[in-house]
Each structure stands twice: as C-alpha cells, then as structure tokens.
Design an enzyme around this catalytic site. Structure first.
Site, PDB file in Angstrom:
ATOM      1  N   ARG A 191       3.540  48.730  16.294  1.00  0.00           N
ATOM      2  CA  ARG A 191       4.080  47.381  16.442  1.00  0.00           C
ATOM      3  C   ARG A 191       3.551  46.810  17.738  1.00  0.00           C
ATOM      4  NH1 ARG A 191      10.437  45.989  16.373  1.00  0.00           N
ATOM      5  NH2 ARG A 191      10.313  46.853  18.448  1.00  0.00           N
ATOM      6  N   THR A 235       3.893  40.605  20.019  1.00  0.00           N
ATOM      7  CA  THR A 235       4.138  39.824  18.797  1.00  0.00           C
ATOM      8  C   THR A 235       5.097  40.535  17.839  1.00  0.00           C
ATOM      9  OG1 THR A 235       2.348  40.882  17.588  1.00  0.00           O
ATOM     10  CG2 THR A 235       1.769  38.938  18.893  1.00  0.00           C
ATOM     11  N   ASP A 264      13.168  54.025  21.333  1.00  0.00           N
ATOM     12  CA  ASP A 264      11.890  54.132  20.625  1.00  0.00           C
ATOM     13  C   ASP A 264      11.784  55.531  20.007  1.00  0.00           C
ATOM     14  OD1 ASP A 264       8.743  52.772  20.865  1.00  0.00           O
ATOM     15  OD2 ASP A 264       9.023  54.848  20.212  1.00  0.00           O
ATOM     16  N   ASP A 271       8.587  57.632  20.891  1.00  0.00           N
ATOM     17  CA  ASP A 271       8.626  58.153  22.262  1.00  0.00           C
ATOM     18  C   ASP A 271       9.627  59.289  22.399  1.00  0.00           C
ATOM     19  OD1 ASP A 271       6.639  56.510  23.226  1.00  0.00           O
ATOM     20  OD2 ASP A 271       8.031  54.933  23.858  1.00  0.00           O
TER      21      ASP A 271
HETATM   22  O1  LIG Z   1      10.509  47.211  11.675  1.00  0.00           O
HETATM   23  P1  LIG Z   1       9.545  47.005  12.784  1.00  0.00           P
HETATM   24  O2  LIG Z   1       9.911  45.852  13.672  1.00  0.00           O
HETATM   25  O3  LIG Z   1       8.120  46.931  12.325  1.00  0.00           O
HETATM   26  O4  LIG Z   1       9.695  48.259  13.760  1.00  0.00           O
HETATM   27  C1  LIG Z   1       9.756  49.560  13.299  1.00  0.00           C
HETATM   28  C2  LIG Z   1       8.507  50.308  13.684  1.00  0.00           C
HETATM   29  O5  LIG Z   1       8.489  50.528  15.112  1.00  0.00           O
HETATM   30  C3  LIG Z   1       8.352  51.930  15.365  1.00  0.00           C
HETATM   31  O6  LIG Z   1       7.030  52.309  15.448  1.00  0.00           O
HETATM   32  P2  LIG Z   1       6.143  51.977  16.734  1.00  0.00           P
HETATM   33  O7  LIG Z   1       5.404  50.700  16.572  1.00  0.00           O
HETATM   34  O8  LIG Z   1       6.957  52.129  17.976  1.00  0.00           O
HETATM   35  O9  LIG Z   1       5.040  53.111  16.681  1.00  0.00           O
HETATM   36  P3  LIG Z   1       5.181  54.673  16.984  1.00  0.00           P
HETATM   37  O10 LIG Z   1       5.800  55.283  15.774  1.00  0.00           O
HETATM   38  O11 LIG Z   1       3.784  55.108  17.202  1.00  0.00           O
HETATM   39  O12 LIG Z   1       6.034  54.840  18.205  1.00  0.00           O
HETATM   40  C4  LIG Z   1       9.022  52.546  14.159  1.00  0.00           C
HETATM   41  O13 LIG Z   1       8.702  53.904  13.998  1.00  0.00           O
HETATM   42  C5  LIG Z   1       8.552  51.671  13.034  1.00  0.00           C
HETATM   43  O14 LIG Z   1       7.283  52.017  12.528  1.00  0.00           O
HETATM   44  O1  LIG Z   2      14.803  50.139  17.926  1.00  0.00           O
HETATM   45  C1  LIG Z   2      13.625  50.342  17.579  1.00  0.00           C
HETATM   46  C2  LIG Z   2      12.828  49.333  17.008  1.00  0.00           C
HETATM   47  C3  LIG Z   2      11.548  49.616  16.644  1.00  0.00           C
HETATM   48  N1  LIG Z   2      11.055  50.857  16.854  1.00  0.00           N
HETATM   49  C4  LIG Z   2      11.799  51.843  17.414  1.00  0.00           C
HETATM   50  O2  LIG Z   2      11.312  52.968  17.601  1.00  0.00           O
HETATM   51  N2  LIG Z   2      13.061  51.559  17.767  1.00  0.00           N
HETATM   52 MG   LIG Z   3       7.253  53.694  18.966  1.00  0.00          MG
END
Ligand SMILES: O=P(O)(O)OC[C@H]1O[C@H](OP(=O)(O)OP(=O)(O)O)[C@H](O)[C@@H]1O
Ligand SMILES: O=c1cc[nH]c(=O)[nH]1
Ligand SMILES: [Mg+2]
Length: 211
Positions: free
Chosen positions: A106, A110, A202, A205
């Site tokens: 994400r 944006t 997150d 993380d």
């Molecule tokens: O519904 P949304 O607003 O799209 O958010 C959810 C997304 O955000 C997080 O991923 P992230 O982008 O943090 O990537 P990561 O898994 O690599 O940490 C989560 O694991 C989802 O994929």
């Molecule tokens: O709360 C949130 C939203 C998006 N992605 C995450 O990992 N946590």
């Molecule tokens: Mg993430």
C-alpha cells in the site's frame, strides 16, 4: 455472525487470540504463532462446504466406507507480505492445496495498492481460491488481488482476513458482492492514516519485526 456474504468469527478461542495479537507487548514470535493458530481455526469454517467423495478403506477390524475431500482443488493465495503468515495454518489442514503469491504494498501517501509480484498455479480456474491477508483496511489491496485472480481465470474466490473494518468490507462488497468474506474480527473504523482502529498496527511489520 453471518450476513451478506460476511462471516465474523465469534468463537471464544478466536476472540481471545485476536486480543493477544492486538496487544502491543506481544512479541514477533508470539504474533506469528497467533496468526498461525487463528488461520487454522478460521480454515475450519472457510472449508465447511468442501465436497466429499466416498472411499473404501480397511480398519484393523473391518472394511468400511469413509470420505476424502474431492479432488485437490484448493489454492491458498496470500497477499504479500503479511498474508504469508496465514498460509501455514491453512496448508497444514489442506495439504493438497497449491499456493500462489500476489505481491502488493500500500503506497504510504495514496494508500493505493502497488503490484510487484504475481505467481499463481496454472490450474487456477479449477481451484477454489482462499485469498488471505491479515488486514482489510480500505479494501484496496483485496480488490486489486481479486481483480488479478479473476484476470487469471479464478472462478471461485473467498477472502479471509484477521481484522477488518466496515469501510473495507463495504468497498470489497461494492465491487465483488459474490466473494464471501471471513473475518476473525470486525473493528470500529479506519483512522485518518488508513489504519484500522483499534486494529493491531502494521501486520507485516509485526510479523517480520521490521519496525
Ligand atoms: O485494505 P488496504 O487499505 O489495502 O490495506 C491492507 C493492506 O495493508 C497491509 O499490507 P502492506 O501494504 O502494509 O504491505 P506488507 O504486507 O508488505 O506490510 C495489509 O497486509 C494489506 O495487504
Ligand atoms: O491497520 C492496518 C491497515 C493496513 N495495514 C495494516 O497492516 N494495518
Ligand atoms: Mg505492512
């Protein structure tokens, strides 16, 4: 709780384990173990309608007729990174499943999903896809992943997330009302930074210790 193609788990073990995950003092190791355990518990419900076929076997006592799950017809597809954490708990219960990967992150500003990887089983159209990601926030990542799966021919998709919010559920259902959504918890809302409240921070993380 089940309505409008949305199932929110009310099982006490799921509720207790989700609470442990939310706690900011939960370690990376514990967090990963909890993701594993909750995913396994959710799999029980997600696979409830799997078709069975009868097979004849022999116990030490006698011949009998039992069941096996029909075909080898599931694909588990995690949305990287955080979705990877949910694979093991499901795969242990459905070892014949194939595993595809969709890489999305994400964008920080944006909040739009950016694709960086896609590797799916070639026989995807004949499989029931379980799309997994711990977090359903704006819904942008899930919508993008479902779009990719459909472009590659997937005909049966269900979405399993640990923590979701009404904004994400509404967004996915507006575009793909036919996709059943399974949540271990439905939280209150999104905050101004696109994080789920109360949420768990997150997920990626916390799973991989990157912050
Ligand atoms: O519904 P949304 O607003 O799209 O958010 C959810 C997304 O955000 C997080 O991923 P992230 O982008 O943090 O990537 P990561 O898994 O690599 O940490 C989560 O694991 C989802 O994929
Ligand atoms: O709360 C949130 C939203 C998006 N992605 C995450 O990992 N946590
Ligand atoms: Mg993430």
């Amino acid at each position: 709780m089940e309505q409008n193609n949305l199932t929110v788990f009310t099982h006490p073990l799921v509720k207790a384990k989700i609470t442990q995950m939310r706690d900011k003092n939960t370690t990376t190791k514990e967090f990963g173990e909890l993701v594993d355990e909750i995913s396994g518990l959710m799999c029980y419900e997600i696979t409830r309608d799997l078709e069975l076929e009868e097979i004849e076997i022999e116990t030490p006592i006698t011949k009998t007729v039992g069941y096996k799950v029909k075909g080898n017809d599931i694909a588990i597809v995690p949305i990287l990174r955080a979705g990877l954490g949910m694979v093991k708990g499901i795969h242990q219960l459905v070892p014949t499943a194939k595993i595809g990967h969709i890489g999305l992150y994400r964008d920080h500003d944006t909040l739009q999903p950016v694709e960086y990887l896609c590797k799916l089983p070639t026989d995807l159209p004949s499989r029931d896809v379980i799309l997994v990601d711990p977090m359903l926030a704006t819904g942008g990542s899930a919508i993008k992943a479902i779009e990719i799966l459909k472009e590659k021919g997937a005909t049966s998709i269900r979405l399993a997330c640990l923590v979701g919010c009404p904004e994400g559920v509404t967004a996915v259902q507006a575009v793909y009302p036919e996709v059943p959504i399974y949540l271990a918890a439905l939280d209150e809302k999104l905050n101004e930074n696109g994080y789920i409240v109360p949420g768990l921070g997150d997920a990626g993380d916390r799973l991989y210790g990157t912050k």
